[in-house]
Design a protein around this motif. Sequence first.
Motif, short mmCIF file in Angstrom:
data_model
loop_
_atom_site.label_atom_id
_atom_site.label_comp_id
_atom_site.label_asym_id
_atom_site.label_seq_id
_atom_site.Cartn_x
_atom_site.Cartn_y
_atom_site.Cartn_z
N PHE A 32 0.84 -1.21 0.00
CA PHE A 32 0.00 0.00 0.00
C PHE A 32 0.87 1.25 0.00
O PHE A 32 0.78 2.08 0.91
CB PHE A 32 -0.92 0.00 1.23
CG PHE A 32 -1.84 -1.18 1.30
CD1 PHE A 32 -3.01 -1.22 0.57
CD2 PHE A 32 -1.50 -2.27 2.10
CE1 PHE A 32 -3.85 -2.33 0.62
CE2 PHE A 32 -2.33 -3.37 2.17
CZ PHE A 32 -3.51 -3.41 1.43
N ARG A 43 -3.68 0.09 9.67
CA ARG A 43 -3.57 -1.24 9.07
C ARG A 43 -2.53 -2.11 9.80
O ARG A 43 -2.72 -3.31 9.93
CB ARG A 43 -3.26 -1.13 7.58
CG ARG A 43 -4.40 -0.46 6.83
CD ARG A 43 -4.30 -0.55 5.33
NE ARG A 43 -5.40 0.17 4.72
CZ ARG A 43 -5.82 0.01 3.47
NH1 ARG A 43 -5.21 -0.87 2.67
NH2 ARG A 43 -6.82 0.72 3.00
N ILE A 66 -8.12 -8.92 4.04
CA ILE A 66 -8.61 -8.46 2.73
C ILE A 66 -10.03 -7.92 2.85
O ILE A 66 -10.37 -6.85 2.31
CB ILE A 66 -8.54 -9.61 1.70
CG1 ILE A 66 -7.08 -9.90 1.32
CG2 ILE A 66 -9.35 -9.27 0.45
CD1 ILE A 66 -6.90 -11.18 0.54
N TRP A 69 -10.08 -4.59 4.95
CA TRP A 69 -9.55 -3.43 4.24
C TRP A 69 -10.26 -3.16 2.90
O TRP A 69 -9.86 -2.24 2.18
CB TRP A 69 -8.06 -3.64 3.97
CG TRP A 69 -7.21 -3.70 5.20
CD1 TRP A 69 -7.51 -3.21 6.44
CD2 TRP A 69 -5.91 -4.31 5.32
NE1 TRP A 69 -6.49 -3.46 7.32
CE2 TRP A 69 -5.49 -4.13 6.67
CE3 TRP A 69 -5.07 -4.98 4.44
CZ2 TRP A 69 -4.27 -4.61 7.14
CZ3 TRP A 69 -3.85 -5.45 4.89
CH2 TRP A 69 -3.45 -5.27 6.23
N ASN A 70 -11.25 -3.98 2.55
CA ASN A 70 -11.89 -3.85 1.23
C ASN A 70 -10.83 -3.82 0.12
O ASN A 70 -10.87 -2.97 -0.78
CB ASN A 70 -12.76 -2.59 1.17
CG ASN A 70 -13.91 -2.64 2.15
OD1 ASN A 70 -14.63 -3.63 2.21
ND2 ASN A 70 -14.09 -1.57 2.92
N TRP A 71 -9.90 -4.76 0.21
CA TRP A 71 -8.73 -4.81 -0.67
C TRP A 71 -9.13 -5.49 -1.98
O TRP A 71 -8.99 -6.69 -2.15
CB TRP A 71 -7.62 -5.56 0.05
CG TRP A 71 -6.27 -5.48 -0.58
CD1 TRP A 71 -5.92 -4.84 -1.73
CD2 TRP A 71 -5.07 -6.09 -0.09
NE1 TRP A 71 -4.58 -5.00 -1.99
CE2 TRP A 71 -4.03 -5.75 -1.00
CE3 TRP A 71 -4.78 -6.87 1.03
CZ2 TRP A 71 -2.73 -6.21 -0.81
CZ3 TRP A 71 -3.49 -7.31 1.22
CH2 TRP A 71 -2.47 -6.98 0.30
N SER A 72 -9.62 -4.69 -2.92
CA SER A 72 -10.23 -5.24 -4.14
C SER A 72 -9.23 -5.89 -5.10
O SER A 72 -9.57 -6.84 -5.80
CB SER A 72 -11.00 -4.14 -4.87
OG SER A 72 -10.13 -3.08 -5.23
N ALA A 74 -6.34 -7.38 -4.23
CA ALA A 74 -5.38 -8.12 -3.41
C ALA A 74 -4.84 -9.34 -4.13
O ALA A 74 -5.55 -9.99 -4.91
CB ALA A 74 -6.06 -8.57 -2.11
#
Length: 220
Positions: A32, A43, A66, A69-72, A74
């Motif tokens: 990030f 985080r 994931i 963090w709404n890690w689209s 990832a």
Amino acid sequence: MIKAVLFDFDETLQDRTAAFDKYADAFIDEFFPGISDCEKQKRINDMIKTGNGGYVVRTHWFAELIKLWNWSNAPSVQTLANHYDDNFGFFTVVFDDAAPLLKELRSRGIKTGVITNGPSVLQHTKMENSGLLPYCDIVVVSGDLSFAKPQPEIFEYTAEKLALQTNECIYVGDHTVNDIEGALSSGMKAIRMNWGWFKNKNLRQDVPVINKIYDVIKYV
């Protein structure tokens, strides 16, 4: 007579909490880049809170992060788990008195070593970066074997490799089950290192408790 003192690694010879802080900082920088300092610290804190002191299934842990963090975009959870296993060992933070303790024990003719659970590559990388290998007669990693702590077999295996009986060995660790119950079940004596994720949890009166690793010397 005690002829060997054997150790867990994380939160016993190493300050895993400090090491994990360093790894988490580097992880966020890598995946990030450019986020604000405030979001970066959030985080890192998320990684610490959900990491359970390392006692997690790492693919499940990363799946949780994931989602959190709404890690689209990832990477796969397996890729992230592999990243952890391949890299965490480079952030080793050994307690300042770990090497002096091992040196003192060896000067007294006492054998020293490590019995640690975890993947082979991860735990060996930690040891290679710890600076402690020259002061260890043996390093046993569960990832190299078909058994692990708290099974008595891993303690018995280590004693046999040192040509000792288990009752001639002391084992030092922070985990009340994996380290303390496991060692006692094999016939080894045990010392509880009161540090890290399990600090002050499930202490028992029949096992000495230390707050700094050099205090092992009082029981030899």
